[in-house]
Design a protein around this motif. Structure first.
Motif, PDB file in Angstrom:
ATOM      1  N   PHE A  49      18.740  91.676  17.716  1.00 23.95           N
ATOM      2  CA  PHE A  49      18.880  92.041  19.127  1.00 23.95           C
ATOM      3  C   PHE A  49      18.009  93.232  19.421  1.00 23.95           C
ATOM      4  CE2 PHE A  49      22.863  90.066  17.848  1.00 23.95           C
ATOM      5  CZ  PHE A  49      22.871  88.989  18.733  1.00 23.95           C
ATOM      6  N   PRO A  50      17.056  93.212  20.352  1.00 28.23           N
ATOM      7  CA  PRO A  50      16.579  91.966  20.944  1.00 28.23           C
ATOM      8  C   PRO A  50      15.880  91.131  19.876  1.00 28.23           C
ATOM      9  CG  PRO A  50      15.111  93.763  21.558  1.00 28.23           C
ATOM     10  CD  PRO A  50      16.266  94.372  20.785  1.00 28.23           C
ATOM     11  N   PRO A  51      15.966  89.835  20.027  1.00 27.58           N
ATOM     12  CA  PRO A  51      15.407  88.981  18.981  1.00 27.58           C
ATOM     13  C   PRO A  51      13.887  89.094  18.878  1.00 27.58           C
ATOM     14  CG  PRO A  51      16.127  87.655  20.846  1.00 27.58           C
ATOM     15  CD  PRO A  51      16.545  89.069  21.126  1.00 27.58           C
ATOM     16  N   GLY A  52      13.427  89.122  17.681  1.00 29.15           N
ATOM     17  CA  GLY A  52      11.995  89.165  17.422  1.00 29.15           C
ATOM     18  C   GLY A  52      11.759  89.109  15.927  1.00 29.15           C
ATOM     19  N   TRP A  53      11.166  88.054  15.463  1.00 29.02           N
ATOM     20  CA  TRP A  53      10.911  87.864  14.035  1.00 29.02           C
ATOM     21  C   TRP A  53       9.429  87.644  13.812  1.00 29.02           C
ATOM     22  CZ3 TRP A  53      14.938  88.934  11.082  1.00 29.02           C
ATOM     23  CH2 TRP A  53      16.219  88.807  11.623  1.00 29.02           C
ATOM     24  N   TRP A  54       8.894  88.259  12.771  1.00 27.24           N
ATOM     25  CA  TRP A  54       7.476  88.135  12.434  1.00 27.24           C
ATOM     26  C   TRP A  54       7.352  87.783  10.968  1.00 27.24           C
ATOM     27  CZ3 TRP A  54       3.736  88.754  16.129  1.00 27.24           C
ATOM     28  CH2 TRP A  54       4.171  89.263  17.354  1.00 27.24           C
ATOM     29  N   LEU A  55       6.511  86.800  10.659  1.00 26.78           N
ATOM     30  CA  LEU A  55       6.174  86.498   9.270  1.00 26.78           C
ATOM     31  C   LEU A  55       4.987  87.387   8.916  1.00 26.78           C
ATOM     32  CD1 LEU A  55       6.439  84.966   6.634  1.00 26.78           C
ATOM     33  CD2 LEU A  55       5.176  83.074   7.666  1.00 26.78           C
ATOM     34  N   ALA A 105       5.053  88.350   0.817  1.00 23.70           N
ATOM     35  CA  ALA A 105       5.264  87.919   2.201  1.00 23.70           C
ATOM     36  C   ALA A 105       6.734  88.081   2.558  1.00 23.70           C
ATOM     37  CB  ALA A 105       4.832  86.469   2.371  1.00 23.70           C
ATOM     38  N   HIS A 106       6.987  88.479   3.793  1.00 22.91           N
ATOM     39  CA  HIS A 106       8.361  88.676   4.243  1.00 22.91           C
ATOM     40  C   HIS A 106       8.464  88.480   5.752  1.00 22.91           C
ATOM     41  CE1 HIS A 106       6.368  92.608   4.486  1.00 22.91           C
ATOM     42  NE2 HIS A 106       7.140  92.812   5.536  1.00 22.91           N
ATOM     43  N   VAL A 107       9.685  88.412   6.222  1.00 20.79           N
ATOM     44  CA  VAL A 107       9.959  88.299   7.649  1.00 20.79           C
ATOM     45  C   VAL A 107      10.567  89.615   8.097  1.00 20.79           C
ATOM     46  CG1 VAL A 107      11.321  87.104   9.417  1.00 20.79           C
ATOM     47  CG2 VAL A 107      10.284  85.803   7.546  1.00 20.79           C
ATOM     48  N   LYS A 108      10.022  90.147   9.179  1.00 20.26           N
ATOM     49  CA  LYS A 108      10.472  91.431   9.682  1.00 20.26           C
ATOM     50  C   LYS A 108      10.926  91.242  11.122  1.00 20.26           C
ATOM     51  CE  LYS A 108       9.022  96.017   8.623  1.00 20.26           C
ATOM     52  NZ  LYS A 108       7.996  96.919   8.274  1.00 20.26           N
ATOM     53  N   GLY A 109      11.987  91.902  11.477  1.00 18.91           N
ATOM     54  CA  GLY A 109      12.409  91.811  12.863  1.00 18.91           C
ATOM     55  C   GLY A 109      13.811  92.287  13.096  1.00 18.91           C
ATOM     56  N   GLY A 129      -5.278  96.123  -0.227  1.00 21.68           N
ATOM     57  CA  GLY A 129      -6.000  96.970   0.723  1.00 21.68           C
ATOM     58  C   GLY A 129      -5.150  97.139   1.975  1.00 21.68           C
ATOM     59  N   ASP A 130      -5.787  97.251   3.104  1.00 21.18           N
ATOM     60  CA  ASP A 130      -5.062  97.495   4.351  1.00 21.18           C
ATOM     61  C   ASP A 130      -4.907  96.264   5.230  1.00 21.18           C
ATOM     62  OD1 ASP A 130      -4.703 100.149   3.747  1.00 21.18           O
ATOM     63  OD2 ASP A 130      -6.531 100.810   4.755  1.00 21.18           O
ATOM     64  N   GLU A 131      -5.318  95.102   4.770  1.00 20.76           N
ATOM     65  CA  GLU A 131      -5.258  93.887   5.589  1.00 20.76           C
ATOM     66  C   GLU A 131      -3.857  93.287   5.548  1.00 20.76           C
ATOM     67  OE1 GLU A 131      -6.912  91.529   8.306  1.00 20.76           O
ATOM     68  OE2 GLU A 131      -8.183  92.867   7.147  1.00 20.76           O
ATOM     69  N   THR A 132      -3.297  93.008   6.723  1.00 15.31           N
ATOM     70  CA  THR A 132      -1.994  92.359   6.836  1.00 15.31           C
ATOM     71  C   THR A 132      -2.066  91.328   7.943  1.00 15.31           C
ATOM     72  OG1 THR A 132      -0.808  94.327   6.107  1.00 15.31           O
ATOM     73  CG2 THR A 132       0.458  92.713   7.332  1.00 15.31           C
ATOM     74  N   TYR A 133      -1.545  90.150   7.673  1.00 21.86           N
ATOM     75  CA  TYR A 133      -1.461  89.096   8.681  1.00 21.86           C
ATOM     76  C   TYR A 133      -0.030  89.008   9.147  1.00 21.86           C
ATOM     77  CZ  TYR A 133      -6.151  87.927   7.404  1.00 21.86           C
ATOM     78  OH  TYR A 133      -7.497  88.004   7.186  1.00 21.86           O
ATOM     79  N   LYS A 134       0.163  88.912  10.460  1.00 22.33           N
ATOM     80  CA  LYS A 134       1.487  88.930  11.040  1.00 22.33           C
ATOM     81  C   LYS A 134       1.508  87.944  12.209  1.00 22.33           C
ATOM     82  CE  LYS A 134       3.749  92.525  13.559  1.00 22.33           C
ATOM     83  NZ  LYS A 134       4.035  93.938  13.704  1.00 22.33           N
ATOM     84  N   GLU A 135       2.453  87.001  12.178  1.00 21.22           N
ATOM     85  CA  GLU A 135       2.582  86.026  13.266  1.00 21.22           C
ATOM     86  C   GLU A 135       4.034  85.918  13.692  1.00 21.22           C
ATOM     87  OE1 GLU A 135       0.403  84.361  15.118  1.00 21.22           O
ATOM     88  OE2 GLU A 135      -1.320  85.140  14.010  1.00 21.22           O
ATOM     89  N   LEU A 136       4.220  85.707  14.987  1.00 22.80           N
ATOM     90  CA  LEU A 136       5.542  85.549  15.568  1.00 22.80           C
ATOM     91  C   LEU A 136       6.196  84.266  15.072  1.00 22.80           C
ATOM     92  CD1 LEU A 136       7.595  86.610  17.699  1.00 22.80           C
ATOM     93  CD2 LEU A 136       6.402  85.150  19.352  1.00 22.80           C
ATOM     94  N   VAL A 137       7.465  84.357  14.717  1.00 23.60           N
ATOM     95  CA  VAL A 137       8.265  83.189  14.346  1.00 23.60           C
ATOM     96  C   VAL A 137       9.076  82.846  15.586  1.00 23.60           C
ATOM     97  CG1 VAL A 137      10.052  82.278  12.827  1.00 23.60           C
ATOM     98  CG2 VAL A 137       8.387  83.930  11.944  1.00 23.60           C
ATOM     99  N   LEU A 138       8.911  81.643  16.095  1.00 18.10           N
ATOM    100  CA  LEU A 138       9.603  81.250  17.312  1.00 18.10           C
ATOM    101  C   LEU A 138      11.116  81.271  17.123  1.00 18.10           C
ATOM    102  CD1 LEU A 138       7.324  78.310  18.480  1.00 18.10           C
ATOM    103  CD2 LEU A 138       7.322  80.679  19.268  1.00 18.10           C
ATOM    104  N   LEU A 139      11.804  81.574  18.202  1.00 13.49           N
ATOM    105  CA  LEU A 139      13.259  81.649  18.192  1.00 13.49           C
ATOM    106  C   LEU A 139      13.845  80.354  17.637  1.00 13.49           C
ATOM    107  CD1 LEU A 139      15.584  83.504  19.036  1.00 13.49           C
ATOM    108  CD2 LEU A 139      15.598  82.325  21.228  1.00 13.49           C
ATOM    109  N   GLY A 140      14.701  80.473  16.662  1.00 10.51           N
ATOM    110  CA  GLY A 140      15.331  79.299  16.051  1.00 10.51           C
ATOM    111  C   GLY A 140      14.489  78.618  14.995  1.00 10.51           C
ATOM    112  N   VAL A 172      14.003  87.984   4.922  1.00 12.57           N
ATOM    113  CA  VAL A 172      14.148  88.857   6.091  1.00 12.57           C
ATOM    114  C   VAL A 172      14.373  90.296   5.650  1.00 12.57           C
ATOM    115  CG1 VAL A 172      15.641  89.442   8.053  1.00 12.57           C
ATOM    116  CG2 VAL A 172      14.973  87.058   7.651  1.00 12.57           C
ATOM    117  N   ARG A 173      13.608  91.184   6.278  1.00 12.85           N
ATOM    118  CA  ARG A 173      13.786  92.628   6.124  1.00 12.85           C
ATOM    119  C   ARG A 173      14.058  93.156   7.538  1.00 12.85           C
ATOM    120  NH1 ARG A 173       8.513  94.323   2.554  1.00 12.85           N
ATOM    121  NH2 ARG A 173       8.917  92.928   0.793  1.00 12.85           N
ATOM    122  N   ASN A 174      15.153  93.815   7.732  1.00 10.65           N
ATOM    123  CA  ASN A 174      15.475  94.345   9.056  1.00 10.65           C
ATOM    124  C   ASN A 174      14.696  95.626   9.313  1.00 10.65           C
ATOM    125  OD1 ASN A 174      17.301  92.318   9.830  1.00 10.65           O
ATOM    126  ND2 ASN A 174      18.869  93.261   8.546  1.00 10.65           N
TER     127      ASN A 174
END
Length: 154
Positions: free
Chosen positions: A116-122, A109-113, A128-139, A149-151
Motif C-alpha cells: 500500500f500503495p501497491p507497486g512492485w518492481w522486478l 534478482a528480486h522484487v521490490k515494492g 558494476g552500477d547497472e540495474t534493470y528494473k521493470e514494473l510488475v503489473l498488479l496481480g 519480495v523485499r519490502n
C-alpha cells in the motif's frame, strides 16, 4: 549493421546455452535469418534477405526451461528483449544478456515494492552500477517473484 566490437547473435546464444548448462536448464532456440524473417524488418519484401547496407540480419529467440520462465529475443541490432515470468525488459544491450541471466539465476534478482500503495518492481542488478528494473503489473506476481519480495521503496 553490427559493429565489430558487439557480440554476434550466435555468440550471445552460445553464452545463453552455457548458462543454461550450468543451471541444468533446457534450451529451445529458433533462428530467423534474413531481412524478411526478422521481427524489426516488417517493411522488407518477401524473399528480401539482405538489409539495404548488404548485411544479413540474424535474430534468435531462446526459451529457457525451469522457473522463472525466461525468454530472450536477440535482435540483429545490438540489443535484446528478455522476458522473465511475463515481465518484459526491452533494449537490454547484447553484451549484458549473460550478466543479466547470471544475476537472475544466481539469486541477485528480486522484487521490490509496497503493498500500500501497491507497486512492485522486478529488479535485476548487474556487476558494476547497472540495474534493470521493470514494473510488475498488479496481480502478476508469480510464485517465483513472490518468493523474492523485499519490502521497502519501489
Amino acid at each position: 549493421m553490427i559493429h565489430p566490437h558487439l557480440p554476434s547473435t550466435e555468440s550471445v546464444v552460445g553464452a545463453i546455452r552455457a548458462i543454461a548448462d550450468e543451471h541444468r536448464l533446457e534450451v529451445e532456440v529458433t533462428h530467423d535469418i534474413g531481412a524478411d524473417r526478422t521481427s524489426r524488418r516488417t517493411s522488407a519484401g518477401v524473399g528480401t534477405v539482405l538489409d539495404p547496407d548488404g548485411s544479413l540480419p540474424h535474430e534468435a529467440y531462446v526459451e529457457l526451461g525451469g522457473s522463472p520462465s525466461v525468454a530472450v529475443r536477440v535482435h540483429s541490432e545490438d540489443d535484446a528483449q528478455i522476458t522473465v515470468d511475463g515481465v518484459q525488459f526491452d533494449d537490454v544491450p547484447r553484451d549484458h544478456v549473460p550478466a543479466f541471466l547470471r544475476s537472475l539465476y544466481g539469486g541477485l534478482a528480486h522484487v521490490k515494492g509496497r503493498r500500500f500503495p501497491p507497486g512492485w518492481w522486478l529488479v535485476v542488478p548487474l556487476p558494476g552500477d547497472e540495474t534493470y528494473k521493470e514494473l510488475v503489473l498488479l496481480g502478476a506476481l508469480t510464485p517465483w517473484m513472490s518468493a523474492r519480495v523485499r519490502n521497502g521503496k519501489g
